[in-house]
Scaffold this active site. Sequence first.
Site, PDB file in Angstrom:
ATOM      1  N   TYR A  52       0.785  -0.465   0.108  1.00 48.18           N
ATOM      2  CA  TYR A  52       0.006  -0.461   0.215  1.00 48.18           C
ATOM      3  C   TYR A  52       0.582   1.063   0.166  1.00 48.18           C
ATOM      4  CZ  TYR A  52      -4.211  -2.619   0.779  1.00 48.18           C
ATOM      5  OH  TYR A  52      -5.019  -4.055   1.203  1.00 48.18           O
ATOM      6  N   GLY A 220     -17.987  -2.061  -9.233  1.00 42.15           N
ATOM      7  CA  GLY A 220     -16.855  -2.939 -10.156  1.00 42.15           C
ATOM      8  C   GLY A 220     -15.154  -3.548  -8.926  1.00 42.15           C
ATOM      9  N   VAL A 225     -17.733   4.730  -5.927  1.00 45.12           N
ATOM     10  CA  VAL A 225     -18.562   4.369  -4.462  1.00 45.12           C
ATOM     11  C   VAL A 225     -20.100   4.376  -5.507  1.00 45.12           C
ATOM     12  CG1 VAL A 225     -19.020   4.789  -2.764  1.00 45.12           C
ATOM     13  CG2 VAL A 225     -16.974   5.211  -2.860  1.00 45.12           C
TER      14      VAL A 225
HETATM   15  N1  LIG Z   1      -8.033  -8.106  -0.101  1.00 43.11           N
HETATM   16  C1  LIG Z   1      -7.067  -6.774  -1.361  1.00 43.11           C
HETATM   17  O1  LIG Z   1      -6.938  -7.710  -1.941  1.00 43.11           O
HETATM   18  C2  LIG Z   1      -7.799  -5.698  -0.748  1.00 43.11           C
HETATM   19  C3  LIG Z   1      -8.097  -4.708  -2.120  1.00 43.11           C
HETATM   20  C4  LIG Z   1      -8.174  -3.710  -1.602  1.00 43.11           C
HETATM   21  C5  LIG Z   1      -8.807  -3.253  -0.346  1.00 43.11           C
HETATM   22  N2  LIG Z   1      -8.459  -4.303   0.695  1.00 43.11           N
HETATM   23  C6  LIG Z   1      -8.284  -3.450   1.896  1.00 43.11           C
HETATM   24  O2  LIG Z   1     -10.270  -3.294   2.152  1.00 43.11           O
HETATM   25  C7  LIG Z   1      -9.903  -1.356   2.518  1.00 43.11           C
HETATM   26  C8  LIG Z   1     -11.371  -0.996   2.435  1.00 43.11           C
HETATM   27  O3  LIG Z   1     -10.832  -0.868   0.079  1.00 43.11           O
HETATM   28  P1  LIG Z   1     -11.486   0.644  -0.242  1.00 43.11           P
HETATM   29  O4  LIG Z   1     -10.824   1.231   0.412  1.00 43.11           O
HETATM   30  O5  LIG Z   1     -11.577   0.200  -1.446  1.00 43.11           O
HETATM   31  O6  LIG Z   1     -13.440   0.399   0.463  1.00 43.11           O
HETATM   32  P2  LIG Z   1     -14.137   1.488   0.651  1.00 43.11           P
HETATM   33  O7  LIG Z   1     -14.462   1.586   2.247  1.00 43.11           O
HETATM   34  O8  LIG Z   1     -15.014   0.409  -0.227  1.00 43.11           O
HETATM   35  O9  LIG Z   1     -14.129   2.399   0.033  1.00 43.11           O
HETATM   36  C9  LIG Z   1     -13.685   3.663   0.767  1.00 43.11           C
HETATM   37  C10 LIG Z   1     -13.549   5.028  -0.107  1.00 43.11           C
HETATM   38  O10 LIG Z   1     -14.858   5.476  -0.874  1.00 43.11           O
HETATM   39  C11 LIG Z   1     -14.607   6.815  -0.606  1.00 43.11           C
HETATM   40  N3  LIG Z   1     -16.175   6.632   0.197  1.00 43.11           N
HETATM   41  C12 LIG Z   1     -17.245   7.478  -1.048  1.00 43.11           C
HETATM   42  N4  LIG Z   1     -18.006   8.305   0.083  1.00 43.11           N
HETATM   43  C13 LIG Z   1     -18.169   7.382   0.818  1.00 43.11           C
HETATM   44  C14 LIG Z   1     -19.216   6.548   1.711  1.00 43.11           C
HETATM   45  N5  LIG Z   1     -20.493   7.220   2.302  1.00 43.11           N
HETATM   46  N6  LIG Z   1     -18.800   5.622   2.509  1.00 43.11           N
HETATM   47  C15 LIG Z   1     -17.690   5.190   2.223  1.00 43.11           C
HETATM   48  N7  LIG Z   1     -16.697   5.362   1.930  1.00 43.11           N
HETATM   49  C16 LIG Z   1     -16.402   5.780   0.321  1.00 43.11           C
HETATM   50  C17 LIG Z   1     -14.085   6.419   0.884  1.00 43.11           C
HETATM   51  O11 LIG Z   1     -13.837   8.135   1.105  1.00 43.11           O
HETATM   52  P3  LIG Z   1     -13.052   8.705   1.876  1.00 43.11           P
HETATM   53  O12 LIG Z   1     -11.897   9.439   2.040  1.00 43.11           O
HETATM   54  O13 LIG Z   1     -13.769  10.352   1.045  1.00 43.11           O
HETATM   55  O14 LIG Z   1     -14.356   8.504   3.141  1.00 43.11           O
HETATM   56  C18 LIG Z   1     -13.036   5.959   0.179  1.00 43.11           C
HETATM   57  O15 LIG Z   1     -12.532   6.480  -1.182  1.00 43.11           O
HETATM   58  C19 LIG Z   1      -8.874  -1.390   1.993  1.00 43.11           C
HETATM   59  O16 LIG Z   1      -8.186  -0.170   2.942  1.00 43.11           O
HETATM   60  C20 LIG Z   1      -7.701  -2.565   2.415  1.00 43.11           C
HETATM   61  O17 LIG Z   1      -6.639  -2.557   4.037  1.00 43.11           O
HETATM   62  C21 LIG Z   1      -7.652  -5.146   0.478  1.00 43.11           C
END
Ligand SMILES: NC(=O)c1ccc[n+]([C@@H]2O[C@H](COP(=O)([O-])OP(=O)(O)OC[C@H]3O[C@@H](n4cnc5c(N)ncnc54)[C@H](OP(=O)(O)O)[C@@H]3O)[C@@H](O)[C@H]2O)c1
Length: 305
Positions: A52, A220, A225
């Site tokens: 990351y 996707g 979001v």
């Molecule tokens: N194992 C794997 O292959 C893998 C892959 C990807 C991720 N991960 C892990 O999963 C975690 C989460 O992934 P992700 O960041 O893609 O997840 P997510 O929580 O689905 O997406 C977060 C993103 O969405 C935005 N967002 C906009 N409106 C939102 C709302 N109403 N509620 C929540 N988020 C909103 C957030 O912006 P704001 O910050 O402005 O709220 C942030 O940029 C990562 O940090 C990582 O630790 C693992």
Amino acid sequence: MRTISLGRSNFQVPVVAVGCMRINSLNQSQAEKLVQTALELGANFFDHADIYGGGACEEIFASAIHMNPAVREKIILQSKCGIRQGMFDFSKVHILNAVDGSLKRLQTDYLDVLLLHRPDALIEPEEVAEAFTQLETSGKVKYFGVSNQKPMQIDLLKKYVKQPLLANQLQLSITNATMITNGFNVNMENAPSIDHDGSILDYCRLHDITIQPWSPFQHGFFEGVFLGNSKFPKLNAKIDEVALKYGVSNTTIALAWILRHPAKMQPITGTMNLERLKDCCQAAQITLTRDEWYEILLSAGNALP
Ligand SMILES: NC(=O)c1ccc[n+]([C@@H]2O[C@H](COP(=O)([O-])OP(=O)(O)OC[C@H]3O[C@@H](n4cnc5c(N)ncnc54)[C@H](OP(=O)(O)O)[C@@H]3O)[C@@H](O)[C@H]2O)c1
């Protein structure tokens, strides 16, 4: 914060975990506020990966939380390894080096949990077993798991690895729910009946492996979001209706939908916004009814056979 046992261990973890993949978008004082808020909410489980931010996310986190032995005792650190530029690598030497790198960047001498990030086509499970045993014996890693793995891949690992595999981190959101919808489209000729994951949901339940849904708010593959997104009018109308009933935000309901599944999952949030983080944690206090859960699932375009 409500807790669950991680896999079949007695290790108690908060039911909502804080993903740190996006922490490199924050400056020092914003990152400090984020980790402080998480701790105040009881969300002391932080998910990392060596890749990351090219390693920067682990460093920024350690600096933001002002890592020292007293702080370290109060938090749970999970990191992942096995993804390299242009390849996946589960070789013993890579796993050992990757963990040393994470420990250095996180300013700690142990990880609570290590996950293998994405399956390596050239996996030699005997090497993984040696690496895990060395990491466990040296005290560098307490618990182990996988990410993005199918049942047969986990079984192959289990043939050699002595430590229980406690978690499997998988993509899951209301709009990416094939692991759920596949389960009721049995023996059909429609697209949802295609098994993309080897029935990983049932497998994890059968073997007491905690599913850690990643990207719980994305549709996707990182396309954005779904909340407040005009591509999903029915879904948003339904979520907003349920949110109004409970007096909470749409974010809370979207995460409560994952938490309502009886597999006892531990979603990993990715928000860097303090209010949204609070909303995510609030989901731990809400139990959707069966009717609400199905109505939300169907409003995302999923159909019952
Ligand atoms: N194992 C794997 O292959 C893998 C892959 C990807 C991720 N991960 C892990 O999963 C975690 C989460 O992934 P992700 O960041 O893609 O997840 P997510 O929580 O689905 O997406 C977060 C993103 O969405 C935005 N967002 C906009 N409106 C939102 C709302 N109403 N509620 C929540 N988020 C909103 C957030 O912006 P704001 O910050 O402005 O709220 C942030 O940029 C990562 O940090 C990582 O630790 C693992």
